[in-house]
Design an enzyme around this catalytic site. Structure first.
Site, mmCIF file in Angstrom:
data_model
loop_
_atom_site.group_PDB
_atom_site.id
_atom_site.type_symbol
_atom_site.label_atom_id
_atom_site.label_comp_id
_atom_site.label_asym_id
_atom_site.label_seq_id
_atom_site.Cartn_x
_atom_site.Cartn_y
_atom_site.Cartn_z
ATOM 1 C CB VAL A 16 -0.920 0.005 1.247
ATOM 2 C CG1 VAL A 16 -1.776 1.245 1.272
ATOM 3 C CG2 VAL A 16 -1.777 -1.251 1.275
ATOM 4 C CD GLU A 32 5.938 -7.355 -3.127
ATOM 5 O OE1 GLU A 32 5.730 -6.258 -2.624
ATOM 6 O OE2 GLU A 32 6.256 -8.363 -2.451
ATOM 7 N N GLY A 45 6.866 -2.445 4.979
ATOM 8 C CA GLY A 45 5.935 -2.716 6.070
ATOM 9 C C GLY A 45 6.324 -1.968 7.337
ATOM 10 C CG HIS A 50 -29.086 7.105 -14.318
ATOM 11 N ND1 HIS A 50 -28.058 6.270 -14.698
ATOM 12 C CD2 HIS A 50 -29.394 7.860 -15.411
ATOM 13 C CE1 HIS A 50 -27.765 6.499 -15.967
ATOM 14 N NE2 HIS A 50 -28.557 7.461 -16.422
HETATM 15 P P1 AMP Z 1 3.074 -3.842 2.955
HETATM 16 O O1 AMP Z 1 3.154 -4.975 3.947
HETATM 17 O O2 AMP Z 1 1.718 -3.640 2.314
HETATM 18 O O3 AMP Z 1 3.627 -2.561 3.499
HETATM 19 O O4 AMP Z 1 4.038 -4.254 1.749
HETATM 20 C C1 AMP Z 1 5.425 -4.435 1.885
HETATM 21 C C2 AMP Z 1 5.894 -5.310 0.745
HETATM 22 O O5 AMP Z 1 7.325 -5.310 0.709
HETATM 23 C C3 AMP Z 1 5.487 -6.771 0.864
HETATM 24 O O6 AMP Z 1 4.655 -7.099 -0.224
HETATM 25 C C4 AMP Z 1 6.816 -7.551 0.841
HETATM 26 O O7 AMP Z 1 6.738 -8.723 0.065
HETATM 27 C C5 AMP Z 1 7.767 -6.552 0.184
HETATM 28 N N1 AMP Z 1 9.196 -6.763 0.515
HETATM 29 C C6 AMP Z 1 9.736 -7.000 1.740
HETATM 30 N N2 AMP Z 1 11.101 -7.113 1.671
HETATM 31 C C7 AMP Z 1 11.449 -6.961 0.345
HETATM 32 C C8 AMP Z 1 12.687 -6.948 -0.390
HETATM 33 N N3 AMP Z 1 13.865 -7.116 0.223
HETATM 34 N N4 AMP Z 1 12.645 -6.757 -1.731
HETATM 35 C C9 AMP Z 1 11.454 -6.557 -2.356
HETATM 36 N N5 AMP Z 1 10.257 -6.544 -1.717
HETATM 37 C C10 AMP Z 1 10.232 -6.739 -0.382
#
Ligand code: AMP
Ligand code: FAD
Length: 478
Positions: free
Chosen positions: A195, A215, A282, A454
């Site tokens: 997000v 990702e 995150g 509508h």
């Molecule tokens: P959120 O939990 O919505 O904030 O999304 C964080 C995203 O970061 C998650 O979908 C994880 O898979 C991704 N993520 C965590 N560590 C890495 C990394 N080293 N490289 C790429 N993506 C990552």
């Protein structure tokens, strides 16, 4: 002798400040300990309420998303309406200044509400001790002891730091830094297409930055319904967001003028250069130093352990918001805050964790409530679904907002709504019709039989509900 309150809340974010206001409304002598300090444009330290959400989260991100969307409209969309504008440019200082002004008005507003409700704002860092004592270290390092009948822990969360890309707030930045950049980066790398990564990437990409999101997971927005995430990914790619799935950032190195990122994907190892790298992987609850060991506060991994009603293992001590289980969303924390204050007052209070709206404020927006089709199938539920594309909505056409769809999932046997999923313009507002319907245990038939004005975007919800029984009017039912 310590100063005594009925209720002390530690943390003044959307969970904590809302709990404090509700507790005061219920007649409790209430205090809120909050340590947050902003630095204003003249370099002056300004203590602030509102937590992550108001200072460096929900509100400032939406302010920048709004500004950057206006720029995109002026540059790319207005001509389609026959509106001629010349010399469209962007003034970053003005845009960031506007965002800061909004933050300062809203955080100031909470301080006013505290005054009006006679809530004492104790400025400093709070720590729980045994026997329901709270020690506060004030900004000037003075230490004061308080006690209360009830203590609510609401210390929230902070961004996760990863060793592959340690944040230096210069080249490698976190979401708070990304909300205050003073110039438009030429190339921005974003780790994490969740997000926060998507929202921040959208802001800067709209302003002309070349953005690549990495990702680690193979699936895009795995917690959303797959029909929605698939459609959203298509639109984001069309907008020029370069989203690499199955791409894990494994290391990075910073030089004076750029940052080099090593990424592991199915094709092997690759390197990329950016002038900034945003880490958006995150958030982690703030639990360090919030309780003395002798208080014996029970943890669940990284979060404070609570039962369904937000009580901890210590009688009279509660915990709410990002600090405890459940999604890290402001409205979830606020509802817990209200519920805890009412439970302290001996009232019946209820938070329905099955009906929490989720919103991603990209363009198009993404919003949902309830279960996804994947979850329903994993749980062995028999379901029926109906979808309606905004391309078939008269209002969406008139607005020039035909991207996206509404998808409704209902129980095949009872017709009860199990989930409603939207990708499209104003999804953040539209979803609340579904939230209300689900809170009242509505069926898809209920939505289908409700008259919708509508032309509105909400008609797409109506049509999707009709489509559950293959009787949508403005599409061919399959
Ligand atoms: P959120 O939990 O919505 O904030 O999304 C964080 C995203 O970061 C998650 O979908 C994880 O898979 C991704 N993520 C965590 N560590 C890495 C990394 N080293 N490289 C790429 N993506 C990552
Ligand atoms: P927080 O808001 O983190 O507040 C906790 C407060 O406790 C902080 O002010 C902190 O200073 C204080 N504190 C911590 N320890 C102590 C201590 N020992 N003593 C005193 N004070 C202490 N959520 C949404 O629902 N919608 C959105 O659109 C959205 N957008 C976001 C965008 C970004 C960029 C980010 C980073 C987050 C976003 N979130 C959004 C998430 C949302 O901000 C959090 O879920 C929400 O702020 C959590 O509320 P909280 O009160 O639990 O914690």
């Amino acid at each position: 002798m310590s100063v005594k309150f009925d209720v002390i809340v530690i943390g003044g974010g959307p969970a904590g400040y809302v709990a404090a206001i509700r507790a005061a409304q219920l007649g409790f002598k209430t205090a809120c300990v909050e340590k947050w300090v902003n630095i204003d444009k003249d370099g002056v330290k300004v203590p602030a309420l509102g937590g992550t959400c108001l200072n460096v989260g929900c509100i400032p991100s939406k302010a920048l998303l709004e500004s950057s969307m206006h720029y995109t409209h002026a540059k790319d969309d207005l001509a389609k309406h026959g509106v001629k504008v010349g010399g469209v440019g962007i003034d970053i200082a003005q845009m960031i200044g506007r965002k800061d002004e909004i933050v300062s008005q809203l955080t100031g507003g909470i301080a006013q509400l505290f005054k009006a409700n006679k809530i004492e704002w104790i400025q400093g860092s709070g720590k729980l001790y045994a026997d329901k004592k709270v020690e506060v270290t004030k900004h000037n390092k003075d230490v004061i002891l308080f006690e209360a009948e009830h203590i609510i822990l609401a210390t929230g969360s902070i961004p996760i730091d990863i060793s592959a890309a340690p944040v230096d707030h210069e080249r490698i930045i976190d979401s708070s830094d990304a909300l205050s950049l003073q110039e438009i980066p030429k190339r921005l790398g974003v780790i994490g297409a969740g997000v926060i990564g998507l929202e921040m990437a959208s802001v800067w990409a709209r302003l002309g930055t070349e953005v690549i999101l990495f990702e680690a997971m193979d699936d895009f927005l795995a917690s959303a319904d797959s029909a929605i995430s698939k459609d959203a990914l298509r639109h984001f790619k069309k907008q020029g967001l370069d989203i690499r799935l199955g791409a894990r950032v494994t290391s990075s190195s910073v030089s004076k003028k750029d940052v080099t990122v090593t990424v592991q994907d199915a094709s092997g190892e690759q390197q990329f250069k950016f002038d900034r790298l945003l880490v958006a992987v995150g958030r982690i609850p703030v639990t360090e130093n919030i309780a003395d060991a002798a208080a014996n506060l029970l943890m669940d991994g990284q979060r404070v352990h609570v039962t369904g009603d937000c009580s901890t293992n210590i009688p009279g001590v509660w915990a709410i918001g990002d600090l405890v289980r459940g999604p890290m969303l402001a409205h979830k924390g606020s509802e817990e805050g209200v519920a805890v204050a009412e439970r302290i007052a001996g009232q019946y209070a209820h938070v329905n964790y099955d009906v929490i709206p989720w919103v991603i404020y990209t363009h198009p927006e993404i919003a949902w409530v309830g279960k996804t089709e994947q979850t329903c199938r994993q749980e062995g539920l028999e379901i029926k679904t109906g979808s309606f594309p905004f391309a078939a909505s008269g209002r969406a056409k008139a607005m020039g907002a035909t991207e996206g769809l509404v998808k409704i999932i209902a129980d095949a046997r009872t017709d009860k709504l199990l989930g409603v999923h939207i990708v499209g313009a104003n999804a953040s507002e539209l979803i609340h019709e579904a939230v209300v319907a689900m809170e009242f245990g509505a069926s898809s038939e209920d939505l289908a039989r409700i008259m919708h004005a509508h032309p509105t975007l909400a008609e797409a919800l109506h049509e999707a509900a009709l489509a559950v029984d293959k009787r949508a009017i403005h599409i061919v039912n399959k």
